[in-house]
Design a protein around this motif. Structure first.
Motif, PDB file in Angstrom:
ATOM      1  N   UNK A 101       5.794   0.764   2.599  1.00 51.05           N
ATOM      2  CA  UNK A 101       5.162  -0.223   3.479  1.00 51.05           C
ATOM      3  C   UNK A 101       5.267   0.174   4.946  1.00 51.05           C
ATOM      4  N   UNK A 102       6.295   0.952   5.272  1.00 53.25           N
ATOM      5  CA  UNK A 102       6.463   1.451   6.640  1.00 53.25           C
ATOM      6  C   UNK A 102       5.634   2.715   6.887  1.00 53.25           C
ATOM      7  N   UNK A 103       4.886   3.157   5.886  1.00 51.89           N
ATOM      8  CA  UNK A 103       3.970   4.283   6.064  1.00 51.89           C
ATOM      9  C   UNK A 103       4.529   5.647   5.681  1.00 51.89           C
ATOM     10  N   UNK A 104       5.660   5.687   4.986  1.00 49.82           N
ATOM     11  CA  UNK A 104       6.291   6.947   4.602  1.00 49.82           C
ATOM     12  C   UNK A 104       6.296   7.052   3.075  1.00 49.82           C
ATOM     13  N   UNK A 105       5.800   8.152   2.504  1.00 49.52           N
ATOM     14  CA  UNK A 105       5.855   8.306   1.048  1.00 49.52           C
ATOM     15  C   UNK A 105       7.291   8.297   0.546  1.00 49.52           C
ATOM     16  N   UNK A 106       7.509   7.629  -0.577  1.00 49.50           N
ATOM     17  CA  UNK A 106       8.849   7.537  -1.152  1.00 49.50           C
ATOM     18  C   UNK A 106       8.786   7.748  -2.659  1.00 49.50           C
ATOM     19  N   UNK A 107       9.883   8.240  -3.188  1.00 48.13           N
ATOM     20  CA  UNK A 107      10.063   8.319  -4.632  1.00 48.13           C
ATOM     21  C   UNK A 107      11.446   7.762  -4.932  1.00 48.13           C
ATOM     22  N   UNK A 108      11.525   6.969  -5.991  1.00 49.73           N
ATOM     23  CA  UNK A 108      12.774   6.353  -6.407  1.00 49.73           C
ATOM     24  C   UNK A 108      13.231   7.024  -7.702  1.00 49.73           C
ATOM     25  N   UNK A 109      14.533   7.255  -7.815  1.00 52.43           N
ATOM     26  CA  UNK A 109      15.112   7.802  -9.038  1.00 52.43           C
ATOM     27  C   UNK A 109      15.875   6.681  -9.749  1.00 52.43           C
ATOM     28  N   UNK A 110      15.507   6.429 -11.011  1.00 51.26           N
ATOM     29  CA  UNK A 110      16.178   5.425 -11.830  1.00 51.26           C
ATOM     30  C   UNK A 110      16.497   6.015 -13.197  1.00 51.26           C
ATOM     31  N   UNK A 111      17.590   5.543 -13.788  1.00 49.34           N
ATOM     32  CA  UNK A 111      17.888   5.977 -15.147  1.00 49.34           C
ATOM     33  C   UNK A 111      17.016   5.196 -16.129  1.00 49.34           C
ATOM     34  N   UNK A 112      16.712   5.843 -17.258  1.00 50.63           N
ATOM     35  CA  UNK A 112      15.791   5.276 -18.242  1.00 50.63           C
ATOM     36  C   UNK A 112      16.256   3.942 -18.819  1.00 50.63           C
ATOM     37  N   UNK A 113      17.539   3.700 -18.824  1.00 53.79           N
ATOM     38  CA  UNK A 113      18.060   2.456 -19.397  1.00 53.79           C
ATOM     39  C   UNK A 113      17.624   1.226 -18.612  1.00 53.79           C
ATOM     40  N   UNK A 114      17.177   1.427 -17.370  1.00 49.36           N
ATOM     41  CA  UNK A 114      16.887   0.276 -16.514  1.00 49.36           C
ATOM     42  C   UNK A 114      15.444   0.236 -16.028  1.00 49.36           C
TER      43      UNK A 114
ATOM     44  N   UNK B 248       0.846  -1.198   0.000  1.00 51.09           N
ATOM     45  CA  UNK B 248       0.000   0.000   0.000  1.00 51.09           C
ATOM     46  C   UNK B 248       0.880   1.246   0.000  1.00 51.09           C
ATOM     47  N   UNK B 249       0.514   2.214  -0.810  1.00 53.45           N
ATOM     48  CA  UNK B 249       1.260   3.461  -0.824  1.00 53.45           C
ATOM     49  C   UNK B 249       0.863   4.307   0.372  1.00 53.45           C
ATOM     50  N   UNK B 250       1.845   4.970   0.944  1.00 52.50           N
ATOM     51  CA  UNK B 250       1.599   5.849   2.081  1.00 52.50           C
ATOM     52  C   UNK B 250       0.848   7.097   1.611  1.00 52.50           C
ATOM     53  N   UNK B 251       0.034   7.643   2.481  1.00 53.85           N
ATOM     54  CA  UNK B 251      -0.678   8.886   2.167  1.00 53.85           C
ATOM     55  C   UNK B 251       0.329  10.016   1.989  1.00 53.85           C
ATOM     56  N   UNK B 252       0.094  10.819   0.987  1.00 51.49           N
ATOM     57  CA  UNK B 252       1.000  11.908   0.649  1.00 51.49           C
ATOM     58  C   UNK B 252       0.585  13.219   1.314  1.00 51.49           C
ATOM     59  N   UNK B 253       1.565  14.045   1.695  1.00 46.11           N
ATOM     60  CA  UNK B 253       1.230  15.385   2.178  1.00 46.11           C
ATOM     61  C   UNK B 253       0.852  16.276   0.997  1.00 46.11           C
ATOM     62  N   UNK B 254       0.138  17.351   1.256  1.00 44.06           N
ATOM     63  CA  UNK B 254      -0.208  18.304   0.193  1.00 44.06           C
ATOM     64  C   UNK B 254       1.010  19.057  -0.298  1.00 44.06           C
ATOM     65  N   UNK B 255       1.968  19.248   0.605  1.00 48.71           N
ATOM     66  CA  UNK B 255       3.143  20.060   0.318  1.00 48.71           C
ATOM     67  C   UNK B 255       4.336  19.486   1.068  1.00 48.71           C
ATOM     68  N   UNK B 256       5.525  19.835   0.613  1.00 47.07           N
ATOM     69  CA  UNK B 256       6.736  19.426   1.314  1.00 47.07           C
ATOM     70  C   UNK B 256       7.231  20.500   2.281  1.00 47.07           C
ATOM     71  N   UNK B 257       6.598  21.644   2.262  1.00 49.87           N
ATOM     72  CA  UNK B 257       6.992  22.739   3.158  1.00 49.87           C
ATOM     73  C   UNK B 257       6.916  22.282   4.611  1.00 49.87           C
TER      74      UNK B 257
END
Length: 183
Positions: free
Chosen positions: A113-126, A20-29
């Motif tokens: 899964x631990x309840x924290x929103x995350x974003x992963x950075x990957x290069x397009x080749x992979x 399950x994806x963690x709930x996102x904040x409206x802003x990062x401020x």
């Protein structure tokens, strides 16, 4: 030498439950952002550049930097616990090879899964490795940020340019509309 490798093409006898994806904040401020780097060349530089831009343009409250010592092993439990206790969101990177892209996706999903929103950075080749790991983890279609390949060969200015190019996408994945908002 690697002790273990994550094989995103393996066919498990039983699919894992969807993460399950963690709930996102409206802003990062005012939020604390975790930066989880691996040992790939320029991974820390990329995340540092992203962190600086988030601080400057999004008004984040602070940055928590952590580094995995293996590009293939899952995020160690102590680092995961540290990030989930101290951070509101986490940026994971950088997937710049097949194994580390799969591992980065697995790490992002562990943070989610631990309840924290995350974003992963990957290069397009992979993207094939990244998408295969998301599928294997039961999260097909998991959103992550793609950057041109390679990252490892860039100088400081090139890394800064990549961070600039992808910043809006990172913010977009980490924040959400009111339907999935965290308090």
């Amino acid at each position: 030498m690697f002790d273990a490798m994550i094989d995103p093409t393996a066919t498990p006898t039983e699919r894992r439950r969807a993460t399950p994806l963690a709930a996102r904040p409206r802003s990062l401020a005012g939020r604390t952002v975790g930066l989880l780097a691996n040992t790939k060349t320029n991974a820390e530089a990329m995340l540092d550049a992203v962190g600086s831009l988030l601080n400057e343009r999004q008004g984040v409250a602070g940055l928590v930097r952590r580094k995995k010592l293996s590009i293939t092993d899952p995020v160690p439990g102590d680092i995961l616990a540290d990030l989930t206790e101290q951070c509101d969101v986490v940026v994971v990177g950088v997937g710049d090879c097949g194994s580390c892209s799969a591992s980065a996706i697995a790490d992002g999903l562990a943070v989610e899964n631990a309840g924290i929103p995350a974003v992963v950075i990957c290069t397009e080749a992979f993207v094939a490795s990244a998408d295969a790991m998301a599928d294997l983890q039961g999260s097909p279609g998991y959103r992550y940020v793609r950057i041109p390949h390679p990252l490892a060969l860039l100088d400081e200015a090139g890394v800064a340019e990549r961070a600039e190019q992808v910043l809006d996408d990172i913010v977009d994945v980490l924040t959400a509309d009111t339907a999935t908002v965290a308090a």
